[in-house]
Enzyme design. Structure first.
Site, PDB file in Angstrom:
ATOM      1  N   GLU A   1      29.702 129.161   5.984  1.00 55.72           N
ATOM      2  CA  GLU A   1      28.279 128.782   6.034  1.00 55.72           C
ATOM      3  C   GLU A   1      27.904 127.815   4.912  1.00 55.72           C
ATOM      4  O   GLU A   1      26.814 127.272   4.900  1.00 55.72           O
ATOM      5  CB  GLU A   1      27.408 130.050   5.995  1.00 55.72           C
ATOM      6  CG  GLU A   1      27.238 130.721   4.632  1.00 55.72           C
ATOM      7  CD  GLU A   1      28.422 131.557   4.172  1.00 55.72           C
ATOM      8  OE1 GLU A   1      29.483 131.518   4.815  1.00 55.72           O
ATOM      9  OE2 GLU A   1      28.274 132.252   3.145  1.00 55.72           O
TER      10      GLU A   1
ATOM     11  N   HIS B   1      33.540 130.416   2.280  1.00 62.17           N
ATOM     12  CA  HIS B   1      32.209 130.518   2.893  1.00 62.17           C
ATOM     13  C   HIS B   1      32.027 129.443   3.962  1.00 62.17           C
ATOM     14  O   HIS B   1      31.658 128.321   3.639  1.00 62.17           O
ATOM     15  CB  HIS B   1      31.127 130.374   1.822  1.00 62.17           C
ATOM     16  CG  HIS B   1      31.035 131.567   0.939  1.00 62.17           C
ATOM     17  ND1 HIS B   1      30.246 132.657   1.238  1.00 62.17           N
ATOM     18  CD2 HIS B   1      31.672 131.878  -0.203  1.00 62.17           C
ATOM     19  CE1 HIS B   1      30.391 133.571   0.308  1.00 62.17           C
ATOM     20  NE2 HIS B   1      31.258 133.128  -0.584  1.00 62.17           N
TER      21      HIS B   1
ATOM     22  N   CYS C   1      33.997 136.480   3.163  1.00 60.76           N
ATOM     23  CA  CYS C   1      34.108 136.646   1.714  1.00 60.76           C
ATOM     24  C   CYS C   1      34.332 138.120   1.371  1.00 60.76           C
ATOM     25  O   CYS C   1      35.352 138.683   1.746  1.00 60.76           O
ATOM     26  CB  CYS C   1      32.915 136.038   0.990  1.00 60.76           C
ATOM     27  SG  CYS C   1      33.256 135.812  -0.768  1.00 60.76           S
TER      28      CYS C   1
END
Lengths: 207, 252
Positions: free
Chosen positions: A182, A180, A79
């Site tokens: 994650e 993202h 990011c």
């Protein structure tokens, strides 16, 4: 050691949790020596470009990161961390980035809603180890208002959002992910798994 | 293509998920971490966590629960309730939140929106608005979890919030909260027509059609609901299949 660079901004916790799921041995650190000796580097981040760069500069980490990456240490920016890898950002003025990747960070044109927030489909633009478990059209989670304007050669995967948004960029040991992983459920974990297998578990290259 | 988001919401009080109607009559539902994990693994596009009784003395407990839920999630996580300062933003982001929702504090101190968006980026700052129609038919915003009425017009406040740097607007229609009669699509459309950031509908979902109406008529980017998901009246994956069949862009 694999080091997640903590420069005082952003969602380090969620990155750490996802990497832990994959049993990646890592430390979260802002310590100069720890980062200097890192085998691989992860640069996460949520926030404003200018603040992030000034934090890195205050501690001398900007020069250190460039020096380590130029000597072959892999870096993965996520990011804002990916945006920091580029030369210049036009977020709130004009700010110099780490300059590891050629290109600039510019505001997403306002013919769509900005921020680009949500799940978007990913087009796989070229073959790369990082996307070996992905299929064209898999959904990943984006949250950002600025995007990388860069040479097509750098783009591994991208999404359409008014303009073509580079989702994954790579130049050898320098990798960036705009969305993202994650937070992108199983698809995101598969990208990180590929990263682990092909970068973290690899012997150190002498480059 | 960007998909519309299906967002379950955990209203948390003293570490438990609870649910009420029109901001009252609150009943106990479940453990937030268990419920969060379930949603993360079963099609939710995002999870929202509101501490509905956040107060200073509960701050540490609240943060502990934010951590517990964050550990279970591999989807985006928005946290709100009692956020007053930029330091509060830092605290919840450090516990694994991706976005921070502010409500009363932003009304009392609009500069907070600007400060937070400068520091964390506007995508991190969610402006949550509790709205109720008054006797004159005007939409007014409320403070303190719907307890205190203000003179501020809801649509103007949404526009101002975006100007100050809010990156998303969550519109909670107090009259419709928990009533399962559908979202307030009139109010939502007035807001989506005026702002160029994502708008999330909240309050009133009871049937599959309600979600579609909010997306189709009011053009919202996400639909938030609590009780229909918590009590398993609507399964998220069923809702997503339904919307996809209706031609809505959805992550399946």
């Amino acid at each position: 050691m694999n080091v997640v660079v903590d420069y005082g901004l952003g969602n380090i916790e969620s990155v750490r949790l996802a990497l832990n799921d994959l049993n990646i041995d890592l430390v979260v650190s802002d310590d100069y020596e720890t980062i200097k000796n890192a085998k691989t580097l992860i640069l996460p981040g949520v926030g404003a470009f200018r603040d992030a760069m000034s934090r890195l500069k205050e501690t001398g980490l900007d020069k250190l990161l460039v020096e380590r990456v130029n000597s072959g240490v892999p870096i993965l920016g996520i990011c804002l961390g990916m945006q920091l890898l580029f030369e210049t950002s036009y977020e709130d003025g004009e700010h110099k980035g780490l300059g590891l990747l050629k290109g600039s960070i510019e505001r997403i044109p306002e013919n769509v809603k900005v921020p680009h927030m949500g799940w978007n489909s990913l087009n796989l633009d070229k073959q790369d180890d990082l996307v070996k478990y992905l299929n064209n059209g898999d959904f990943v989670y984006y949250v950002h208002s600025y995007y990388a304007v860069c040479d097509k050669d750098l783009i591994v995967a991208s999404s359409d959002y008014g303009v073509n948004i580079p989702g994954i960029v790579r130049d050898k040991n320098i990798m960036g992910i705009q969305f993202h992983p994650e937070k992108s459920s199983l698809i995101g974990l598969n990208i990180l798994k590929a990263y682990k297998e092909t970068i973290i578990d690899e012997p150190i290259s002498s480059n | 293509m960007l998909t519309r988001r299906i967002i379950p919401c955990l209203d948390v009080r003293n570490g438990r998920v609870v649910k009420g109607k029109q901001f009252a009559n609150i009943v106990d539902v479940d453990d937030p971490a268990l419920l969060g994990k379930f949603y993360s693994e079963n099609g939710a596009d995002e999870l929202v966590f509101y501490d509905i009784t956040a107060s200073n003395e509960d701050r540490d407990i609240y943060l502990e629960f934010v951590s517990k839920v964050a550990k279970e999630l591999r989807i985006p996580f928005c946290v709100g309730g009692g956020i007053r300062t930029v330091d509060d933003f830092t605290a919840v982001l450090r516990r694994g939140a991706d976005k921070v929702s502010i409500n009363s504090a932003a009304i009392k101190n609009p500069d907070l929106i600007q400060e937070a968006s400068r520091k964390f980026g506007s995508q991190c700052v969610v402006l949550s608005i509790d709205v109720k129609k008054n006797a004159n038919g005007d939409y007014r915003i409320f403070l303190n979890g719907g307890r205190v009425e203000t003179e501020i017009d809801a649509i103007e406040w949404a526009v101002k919030g975006v100007e100050l740097g809010a990156g998303e607007i969550v519109v909670n229609s107090m009259d419709d909260d928990g009533m399962k009669n559908g979202y307030n699509t009139e109010l939502l459309k007035m807001i989506t027509d005026r702002v160029n950031v994502p708008v999330i509908a909240s309050g009133g979902a009871g049937k599959l059609e309600h979600f579609y109406e909010a997306i189709d008529y009011a053009n919202v980017d996400g639909v938030l609901a609590a009780s229909v998901f918590h009590f398993d009246e609507i399964k998220i994956n069923d809702l997503k299949s339904y919307l996809k069949n209706k031609g809505v862009s959805i992550r399946l």
